[in-house]
Scaffold this motif. Structure first.
Motif, PDB file in Angstrom:
ATOM      1  N   ARG A  45       0.835  -1.204   0.000  1.00 58.05           N
ATOM      2  CA  ARG A  45       0.000   0.000   0.000  1.00 58.05           C
ATOM      3  C   ARG A  45       0.873   1.258   0.000  1.00 58.05           C
ATOM      4  N   SER A  46       1.892   1.228   0.810  1.00 58.54           N
ATOM      5  CA  SER A  46       2.690   2.448   0.894  1.00 58.54           C
ATOM      6  C   SER A  46       3.528   2.661  -0.369  1.00 58.54           C
ATOM      7  N   GLU A  47       4.105   1.570  -0.911  1.00 58.02           N
ATOM      8  CA  GLU A  47       5.007   1.744  -2.065  1.00 58.02           C
ATOM      9  C   GLU A  47       4.248   1.911  -3.379  1.00 58.02           C
ATOM     10  N   VAL A  48       3.216   1.102  -3.553  1.00 59.14           N
ATOM     11  CA  VAL A  48       2.540   1.079  -4.856  1.00 59.14           C
ATOM     12  C   VAL A  48       1.326   1.994  -4.865  1.00 59.14           C
ATOM     13  N   PHE A  49       0.438   1.817  -3.873  1.00 55.46           N
ATOM     14  CA  PHE A  49      -0.816   2.554  -3.902  1.00 55.46           C
ATOM     15  C   PHE A  49      -0.587   4.037  -3.583  1.00 55.46           C
ATOM     16  N   ASP A  50       0.232   4.287  -2.545  1.00 56.22           N
ATOM     17  CA  ASP A  50       0.422   5.684  -2.124  1.00 56.22           C
ATOM     18  C   ASP A  50       1.543   6.371  -2.903  1.00 56.22           C
ATOM     19  N   ALA A  51       2.689   5.689  -3.052  1.00 57.12           N
ATOM     20  CA  ALA A  51       3.838   6.341  -3.706  1.00 57.12           C
ATOM     21  C   ALA A  51       3.806   6.181  -5.225  1.00 57.12           C
ATOM     22  N   GLY A  52       2.887   5.367  -5.740  1.00 57.48           N
ATOM     23  CA  GLY A  52       2.724   5.260  -7.186  1.00 57.48           C
ATOM     24  C   GLY A  52       3.815   4.479  -7.896  1.00 57.48           C
ATOM     25  N   ARG A  53       4.478   3.560  -7.193  1.00 64.01           N
ATOM     26  CA  ARG A  53       5.483   2.720  -7.851  1.00 64.01           C
ATOM     27  C   ARG A  53       4.783   1.789  -8.842  1.00 64.01           C
ATOM     28  N   PRO A  54       5.361   1.590 -10.047  1.00 60.94           N
ATOM     29  CA  PRO A  54       4.692   0.725 -11.031  1.00 60.94           C
ATOM     30  C   PRO A  54       4.582  -0.714 -10.519  1.00 60.94           C
ATOM     31  N   TYR A  55       3.519  -1.379 -10.949  1.00 58.26           N
ATOM     32  CA  TYR A  55       3.354  -2.780 -10.567  1.00 58.26           C
ATOM     33  C   TYR A  55       2.666  -3.521 -11.708  1.00 58.26           C
ATOM     34  N   ALA A  56       2.666  -4.847 -11.583  1.00 55.70           N
ATOM     35  CA  ALA A  56       2.079  -5.685 -12.634  1.00 55.70           C
ATOM     36  C   ALA A  56       0.905  -6.481 -12.086  1.00 55.70           C
ATOM     37  N   ILE A  57      -0.077  -6.738 -12.953  1.00 58.37           N
ATOM     38  CA  ILE A  57      -1.128  -7.714 -12.643  1.00 58.37           C
ATOM     39  C   ILE A  57      -0.843  -8.931 -13.514  1.00 58.37           C
ATOM     40  N   VAL A  58      -0.740 -10.090 -12.887  1.00 57.04           N
ATOM     41  CA  VAL A  58      -0.338 -11.285 -13.628  1.00 57.04           C
ATOM     42  C   VAL A  58      -1.236 -12.471 -13.287  1.00 57.04           C
ATOM     43  N   GLY A  59      -1.218 -13.467 -14.156  1.00 57.38           N
ATOM     44  CA  GLY A  59      -1.964 -14.694 -13.913  1.00 57.38           C
ATOM     45  C   GLY A  59      -1.205 -15.606 -12.972  1.00 57.38           C
ATOM     46  N   ALA A  60      -1.902 -16.645 -12.491  1.00 58.67           N
ATOM     47  CA  ALA A  60      -1.279 -17.559 -11.521  1.00 58.67           C
ATOM     48  C   ALA A  60      -0.202 -18.423 -12.168  1.00 58.67           C
ATOM     49  N   LEU A  61      -0.286 -18.628 -13.473  1.00 61.54           N
ATOM     50  CA  LEU A  61       0.649 -19.530 -14.138  1.00 61.54           C
ATOM     51  C   LEU A  61       1.770 -18.782 -14.853  1.00 61.54           C
ATOM     52  N   VAL A  62       1.923 -17.527 -14.494  1.00 64.30           N
ATOM     53  CA  VAL A  62       3.000 -16.693 -15.041  1.00 64.30           C
ATOM     54  C   VAL A  62       4.205 -16.830 -14.109  1.00 64.30           C
ATOM     55  N   PRO A  63       5.432 -16.816 -14.646  1.00 64.58           N
ATOM     56  CA  PRO A  63       6.603 -16.982 -13.761  1.00 64.58           C
ATOM     57  C   PRO A  63       6.837 -15.756 -12.880  1.00 64.58           C
ATOM     58  N   GLY A 196      11.004 -14.297 -23.047  1.00 63.35           N
ATOM     59  CA  GLY A 196      11.837 -13.193 -23.535  1.00 63.35           C
ATOM     60  C   GLY A 196      11.016 -11.918 -23.660  1.00 63.35           C
ATOM     61  N   ASP A 197       9.787 -12.051 -24.178  1.00 65.09           N
ATOM     62  CA  ASP A 197       8.902 -10.879 -24.299  1.00 65.09           C
ATOM     63  C   ASP A 197       8.538 -10.323 -22.925  1.00 65.09           C
ATOM     64  N   LEU A 198       8.249 -11.255 -21.989  1.00 71.72           N
ATOM     65  CA  LEU A 198       7.883 -10.816 -20.638  1.00 71.72           C
ATOM     66  C   LEU A 198       9.051 -10.097 -19.968  1.00 71.72           C
ATOM     67  N   ILE A 199      10.234 -10.677 -20.097  1.00 72.02           N
ATOM     68  CA  ILE A 199      11.410 -10.080 -19.446  1.00 72.02           C
ATOM     69  C   ILE A 199      11.660  -8.684 -20.007  1.00 72.02           C
ATOM     70  N   ALA A 200      11.580  -8.557 -21.330  1.00 70.91           N
ATOM     71  CA  ALA A 200      11.835  -7.242 -21.948  1.00 70.91           C
ATOM     72  C   ALA A 200      10.834  -6.205 -21.434  1.00 70.91           C
ATOM     73  N   ALA A 201       9.556  -6.594 -21.388  1.00 74.72           N
ATOM     74  CA  ALA A 201       8.526  -5.642 -20.937  1.00 74.72           C
ATOM     75  C   ALA A 201       8.701  -5.329 -19.449  1.00 74.72           C
ATOM     76  N   ALA A 202       8.987  -6.357 -18.652  1.00 79.18           N
ATOM     77  CA  ALA A 202       9.138  -6.146 -17.204  1.00 79.18           C
ATOM     78  C   ALA A 202      10.375  -5.306 -16.895  1.00 79.18           C
ATOM     79  N   GLU A 203      11.436  -5.514 -17.675  1.00 82.74           N
ATOM     80  CA  GLU A 203      12.644  -4.698 -17.470  1.00 82.74           C
ATOM     81  C   GLU A 203      12.341  -3.218 -17.745  1.00 82.74           C
ATOM     82  N   ARG A 204      11.555  -2.965 -18.782  1.00 83.40           N
ATOM     83  CA  ARG A 204      11.211  -1.564 -19.098  1.00 83.40           C
ATOM     84  C   ARG A 204      10.443  -0.927 -17.947  1.00 83.40           C
ATOM     85  N   VAL A 205       9.494  -1.698 -17.391  1.00 82.11           N
ATOM     86  CA  VAL A 205       8.674  -1.151 -16.301  1.00 82.11           C
ATOM     87  C   VAL A 205       9.508  -0.997 -15.024  1.00 82.11           C
TER      88      VAL A 205
END
Lengths: 442, 392
Positions: A45-63, A196-205
């Motif tokens: 809550r403090s880092e993401v919701f209040d301070a606005g740090r980027p985060y991801a929503i992912v499925g359960a079967l995602v690494p 590879g696609d996930l890593i590239a996108a996650a690295e950017r974020v």
């Protein structure tokens, strides 16, 4: 931001259920898990919701391990949906989806997370609601995730699991070391390329590069954690009687899996194992009068995990086995992490499907039933592949009750009728089957 | 217009083949040919033809009782899965040299594998799965190429002649000829020369017959239709619609319901209909590469990603001048299309097309009645009432 900004006050029935649940709690680790969940959420809550740090929503079967290695906060869609359901708000948010044009027959399993984002003005949401994510990654079949990504303007990375063209019925015997042979190199390659696609996108974020050494450490910690679960399973399967209620075991497993790969998760898994071992050593049994051992086939009865404690006293019936603990050890462990991305791809390439696919699901259920000395099974509908598993168990002399309720939807519950159903099942099917097996020398 | 076509011998032949979809396969097998069955459309016909075999696309009979399949397959899974499994267990596919399933039918594949393993499917022919991933991105290219090579290898074991450049080029020539005729048929549908239910039978027959036998009959139909009057002449007020359904349109029930309500189906986003052919396979490239490229880049499937590519065909068709409206069929069995409907509807309406979504199951009497009622009201609102004018 409040975790529960407003909303209906708890009813007397809710209070009573909470008191009863607390009274049934036997494990110290249940309490330490709750404390950690609260602390984890406060940090989120403090880092993401209040301070606005980027985060991801992912499925359960995602690494998730990749996001962890990048220090990118994430929320799993089905777990958040589970929170919505646990707060008995699935009806409201299902209506939100309806009003937005998404018809009732579409799966709400993961989509309640989308519904919360589609209803920004509602005052009562789990965790006070969610900010818009910066990345969405799920199975390609989870079409609601694309809607969520479009809504938030986040990139969507779909994951396509390759078909298991050569099923190995006794897959768990090969999965720890021989995974390259079990899963097929071409199938693992397919996921590695997509990661590879996930890593590239996650690295950017995340704004940093993935450190493979750090990822390997995380994988090794997950392996160590799942080994603890494996020990717990063996303790439960081989102890003279059940040392811990299955509801608590399931809650513990899922709570730790949520944070798998962290130092806390490994410590908690060790504490969990140690506490179960101690209970076995001190002969602390859930039901000293234990007579019948039952298993969940498929999903657990999440909406009312305490229901089955009612059969302990009257029938001496206990639940000893669920998929959740067993898949943690049989499905997750991958030794040989020299190439951590490859090991990760193997972990997820058939993840969850091995519990459904005819032959794989049924052989595993049979093996588990035998190793846990199970007398009967309880099967909750809504899980593809369950009919084949039930057939295999019945043909092996293990009766299965088709339990006619939804795993999470409380509207399908009828206490009296279901109590009678289970009582009749134990008396009319489980008891004679156990007797017949004993007479035959099993 | 219908009378003209009814008198065409080619049309009568195609209609009969459509009604008896395994008829051509059984006859070919009885005559000593090797017949390869496919479930789903992402197994290419060309390598099968190049191997000297006869391809047949299998369709589910959704009206058939499924007692054998019901013992194993969960009620949550599509009726199509149960119907295909029932047919396999009943021995309907015994005439096949090989049965090839595709990615959308992975669960059927798993059930058949298990039933075979435990000895409960003695009538099954040898079978395999061709797993082409449908998302159009580089990350899956290597996997798709690898699986295509595996398919060629497997087909090679059944082949009567080598699958090489020469035989594959010859096969591409055959299927491209059919595609060319299908495109002419598509244009005639837009002119209103042939009703949707008729067109579906003409096209569908091509998926169960050898193209060498199919092409002459199709040519005869197209030539006959060239002299038929257009809808504009016959039923100027009929609502001309493009159809998209979340269920494979391997039957006529939905088209029939649309026509009963006063609609005229000019095309449908389905490989059993207007999307059976698509673009030609390139003839100026390596034939193996050309087939794989066609398979991946021009194959209708709900699994195509990104959504803009999945919906490109529908958007293009819907905005043609010959189209008044789009009918989206999203029955209770739908698990995918429903997530696209709000966005798709907004896009199409933004492009000036009326859109209606119908949610009932067309395979039940009540569902069909409800669909006809909803569509008739929709066509009324559009100011289109053509059902009485079109000769049914």
């Amino acid at each position: 931001m409040s975790t529960r900004a407003s909303g209906p006050s708890p009813t007397a029935a809710d209070d009573e259920a909470r008191r009863r649940h607390e009274a049934l709690t036997q494990l110290e680790v249940t309490r330490s898990l709750r404390t950690h969940q609260r602390e984890w959420f406060a940090r989120l809550r403090s880092e993401v919701f209040d301070a606005g740090r980027p985060y991801a929503i992912v499925g359960a079967l995602v690494p998730h391990e990749i996001l962890q290695a990048l220090d990118l906060p994430f929320i799993t869609d089905v777990w958040y949906s589970g929170l919505v359901a646990a707060r008995k708000q699935s009806g409201h948010y299902s209506d939100v989806l309806d009003r937005c044009g998404y018809h009732r027959h579409l799966s709400r399993y993961a989509a309640l997370t989308l519904a919360v984002l589609l209803d920004p003005t509602h005052p009562d949401k789990p965790w006070g609601g969610l900010p818009m994510p910066s990345l969405v990654c799920t199975s390609i079949h989870e079409r609601s995730a694309q809607v969520l990504a479009d809504l938030s303007g986040a990139p969507f990375i779909p994951i396509e699991q390759p078909v298991l063209d050569r099923p190995v019925p006794q897959w768990w015997r090969q999965s720890r070391w021989q995974w390259e042979d079990l899963d097929g190199d071409y199938r693992i390659d397919a996921l590695v390329a997509q990661y590879g696609d996930l890593i590239a996108a996650a690295e950017r974020v995340a704004g940093r590069r993935l450190d493979l050494d750090r990822l390997r450490e995380i994988l090794d910690r997950v392996n160590a954690q799942e080994e603890c679960f494996d020990e717990v399973r063996t303790l439960i399967a081989t102890a003279p009687k059940l040392p811990a209620r299955l509801g608590e075991v399931m809650g513990q497993v899922m709570g730790i899996q949520w944070h798998r790969g962290t130092a806390w998760a490994l410590d908690q898994a060790r504490a969990f194992r140690d506490e179960i071992r101690e209970r076995v050593e001190q002969a602390q049994w859930v039901c000293p009068n234990e007579r019948y051992r039952l298993m969940y086939v498929g999903q657990g009865l999440w909406q009312n995990l305490d229901f089955f404690t009612e059969f302990e006293q009257k029938h001496g019936a206990v639940f000893v086995r669920s998929n959740y603990l067993s898949i943690a050890s049989d499905g997750y462990i991958r030794y040989g992490t020299r190439d951590p991305i490859r090991a990760l791809a193997s972990r997820y390439v058939t993840m969850s499907e091995q519990m459904h696919i005819p032959g794989l699901g049924s052989e595993w259920a049979l093996h588990e039933a035998r190793s846990h000395r199970v007398d009967g099974g309880l099967s909750i509908a809504g899980w593809w592949g369950i009919r084949d598993i039930n057939r295999a168990l019945e043909e092996a002399g293990i009766p299965v009750l088709d339990f006619p309720v939804d795993a999470v939807d409380g509207k399908t519950w009828d206490q009296q009728r279901l109590y009678r159903l289970v009582s009749d099942f134990i008396e009319q099917r489980v008891a004679p089957a156990q007797e017949a097996r004993r007479a035959a020398g099993f | 217009m219908t009378q003209v076509l009814e008198r065409c011998a080619g049309y009568q032949r195609l209609r009969a083949q459509y009604a008896d979809r395994l008829g051509a396969a059984r006859a070919a097998a009885a005559a000593g040919h090797r017949v390869i069955g496919r479930i789903g459309h992402t197994t290419p016909l060309e390598p099968i033809l190049a191997a000297g075999c006869t391809p047949v696309t299998l369709a589910a009979d959704l009206q058939r009782a499924t007692p054998r399949a019901d013992l194993h397959i969960d009620p949550e899974l599509p009726a199509e899965t149960r119907a295909l499994c029932e047919a396999a267990l009943a021995g309907d596919y015994e005439c096949l040299q090989l049965l090839i399933l595709t990615r959308p039918y992975d669960k059927l594949y798993y059930f058949l594998k298990e039933l075979h393993r435990i000895g409960r499917a003695p009538h099954l022919p040898p079978f395999t799965i061709h797993d082409l991933m449908h998302s159009r991105r580089e990350a899956v290219r290597a996997y798709n190429r690898d699986r295509f090579q595996a398919l060629l290898k497997r087909l090679g074991r059944e082949a009567l002649r080598p699958i090489d450049h020469a035989s594959l080029t010859e096969a591409i020539g055959l299927t491209n000829a059919v595609r060319g005729l299908w495109r002419r048929l598509d244009a005639m549908r837009r002119d209103g020369r042939i009703r949707g239910t008729q067109a579906m039978q003409v096209i569908g027959a091509g998926l169960v017959m050898h193209p060498a036998a199919y092409a002459p009959a199709l040519q005869a139909c197209v030539d006959t239709l060239a002299s038929a009057p257009t809808a504009q002449a016959q039923a100027p007020s009929a609502a001309r619609v493009v159809l998209a359904s979340s269920e494979p349109l391997q039957h006529l029930a939905l088209h029939d319901a649309v026509e009963c309500a006063g609609g005229f189906v000019v095309s449908e986003d389905d490989p059993w209909g207007a999307r059976a052919g698509g673009d030609d396979i390139a003839v100026d490239a390596d034939p193996f590469e050309a087939v794989l490229d066609k398979l991946w880049r021009d194959m209708p499937s709900p699994g195509v990603w990104p959504p803009a590519e999945r919906e490109a065909w529908l958007r293009t068709e819907a905005t043609r001048p010959a189209v008044d409206a789009v009918v989206l069929h999203v029955p209770p069995s739908d698990r995918l299309l429903g997530w696209d409907v709000p966005r798709l509807s907004r896009t199409l309406e933004g492009a000036g097309r009326a859109v209606v979504t119908v949610h009932h199951d067309v395979h039940t009497a009540e569902g069909r009645t409800a669909i006809v009622r909803d569509l008739a009201a929709f066509f009324d609102r559009l100011g289109k009432r053509g059902s009485q004018e079109i000769d049914r």
